[in-house]
Design an enzyme around this catalytic site. Structure first.
Site, short mmCIF file in Angstrom:
data_model
loop_
_atom_site.label_atom_id
_atom_site.label_comp_id
_atom_site.label_asym_id
_atom_site.label_seq_id
_atom_site.Cartn_x
_atom_site.Cartn_y
_atom_site.Cartn_z
N LYS A 104 -21.53 9.14 -37.79
CA LYS A 104 -22.12 8.85 -36.48
C LYS A 104 -21.53 9.78 -35.42
O LYS A 104 -22.24 10.31 -34.57
CB LYS A 104 -21.89 7.37 -36.11
CG LYS A 104 -22.75 6.43 -36.97
CD LYS A 104 -22.34 4.97 -36.86
CE LYS A 104 -23.15 4.12 -37.83
NZ LYS A 104 -22.74 2.71 -37.86
N GLN A 162 -18.05 -1.12 -35.58
CA GLN A 162 -18.45 -0.99 -36.98
C GLN A 162 -18.18 -2.29 -37.74
O GLN A 162 -17.07 -2.81 -37.71
CB GLN A 162 -17.68 0.19 -37.63
CG GLN A 162 -18.13 0.51 -39.03
CD GLN A 162 -19.58 0.98 -39.11
OE1 GLN A 162 -20.03 1.80 -38.32
NE2 GLN A 162 -20.32 0.46 -40.08
N ASP A 165 -26.28 -1.05 -30.75
CA ASP A 165 -26.65 -1.58 -32.07
C ASP A 165 -27.70 -2.68 -31.95
O ASP A 165 -28.30 -3.07 -32.95
CB ASP A 165 -25.40 -2.15 -32.77
CG ASP A 165 -24.80 -1.16 -33.76
OD1 ASP A 165 -25.54 -0.25 -34.20
OD2 ASP A 165 -23.62 -1.30 -34.09
#
Ligand code: NDP
Length: 294
Positions: A54, A98, A121
């Site tokens: 990422k 994460q 997200d």
């Protein structure tokens, strides 16, 4: 029939190019660039790899990334403080925590603490709630589901009025992708582990989204002729001919299904690259929102 391949790698590359160009234009206009903070707790190899990918993708399109590699034994209060500091940092437009987090961390509280303006997200309950309601646009849509819809759109697949079947109902893939299909006026069926006569239900699908995490579960004779298949599943199966001793396959038996479907994504190289492209898109959109530019 041999299906046309929906090449997620190529489509994601095009999108990354579009994002890079937009970042450049915005930089010229505002003197600023978007920023993404990636919060990683512990030493899980897979999580480290995802975060590295990422950050690399950010660098390639001109988005600044801020890494926060935190120890496995961090306390709930300390992690919460990291998120709160990032919420207050004007150079950060997206916060990515994460998953999975260690067992002693209450991830619901952590994800809920992310400012909805920086929830790239799309997992904040308010963003998910808005996604589940009619005419309540969420600020961010979760990346993998958004990538599935983008693949359909960029492959010229009409969604409205189609019979769509989603296999899986997880918070991160199945449920949000189902909501997106519904908003686009598909007629929707959501399947899960208790669904009866699954092959018969799948055979109704003009559009099939498979997100169950079961290697090659969907066989060729489950597929309606001419269906469009988006295979989200990523499953490792033993393969002695490979250096690593395994290969990745989807939830759909690709070789069989491609003889019946009209379009299909491969695994790897289908949905996977789109997830990161959509994270970049969400971060850019977050920056534009923060700067008040369209
Ligand atoms: P989860 O394990 O959270 O959810 C799986 C879903 O599939 C559940 O709803 C479960 O039903 C359902 N299911 C499981 N077994 C069956 C079965 N035999 N028949 C019917 N339904 C079944 O997985 P995720 O949603 O997180 O991920 C799904 C797949 O997508 C995985 O392979 C994952 O690796 C992949 N993935 C890929 C991404 C990418 O970027 N390409 C990103 C995220 C995930 P129930 O609710 O009843 O338990």
């Amino acid at each position: 029939m041999t299906a046309e391949l929906i090449d997620g790698k190529a489509i994601a590359k095009t999108i990354r190019g579009e994002i890079a160009a937009e970042v450049e234009t915005l930089k010229a206009k505002t003197g600023k660039v978007p920023g993404l903070a990636a919060v990683l707790v512990g030493q899980r190899k897979d999580s480290q790899t995802y975060v590295r990918m990422k950050k690399k993708a950010c660098a390639e399109v001109g988005i600044t990334s801020f890494g926060h590699d935190l120890p496995e034994d961090i306390s709930q209060a300390e992690l919460l403080k990291v998120v709160q500091d990032l919420n207050a940092n004007p150079d950060v437009h997206g916060i990515l925590v994460q998953l999975p987090l260690p067992d002693h961390i209450d991830d619901e509280e952590i994800l809920g603490a992310i400012s909805i303006e920086k929830d790239v997200d799309g997992f904040h309950p308010i963003n998910i709630g808005r996604l589940s309601m009619k005419r309540r646009d969420p600020l961010f849509v979760p990346c993998t589901p958004k990538g599935c819809i983008e693949l359909l759109d960029r492959s010229g697949v009409e969604i409205e009025g189609k019979q769509a079947v989603v296999l899986g109902r997880s918070n991160i893939v199945g449920l949000p992708v189902a909501m997106l299909l519904l908003h686009r006026n598909a007629t929707l069926t959501i399947c899960h582990s208790r669904t009866k006569n699954l092959p018969d239900v799948v055979r109704q699908a003009d559009i099939l989204i498979a997100a169950v995490g079961r290697a090659e579960m969907v066989r060729g004779d489950w597929v309606k002729p001419g269906a469009v298949i988006i295979d989200v599943g990523v499953n490792a199966v033993d393969d002695a001919t490979k250096k690593k001793g395994y290969r990745l396959v989807g939830d759909v038996a690709f070789e069989e299904a491609k003889e019946v479907a009209s379009k299909i994504t491969p695994v790897p190289g289908g949905v996977g690259p789109m997830t990161i492209a959509m994270l970049l898109r969400n971060t850019l959109d977050g920056a534009k929102h923060a700067w008040g530019v369209e």
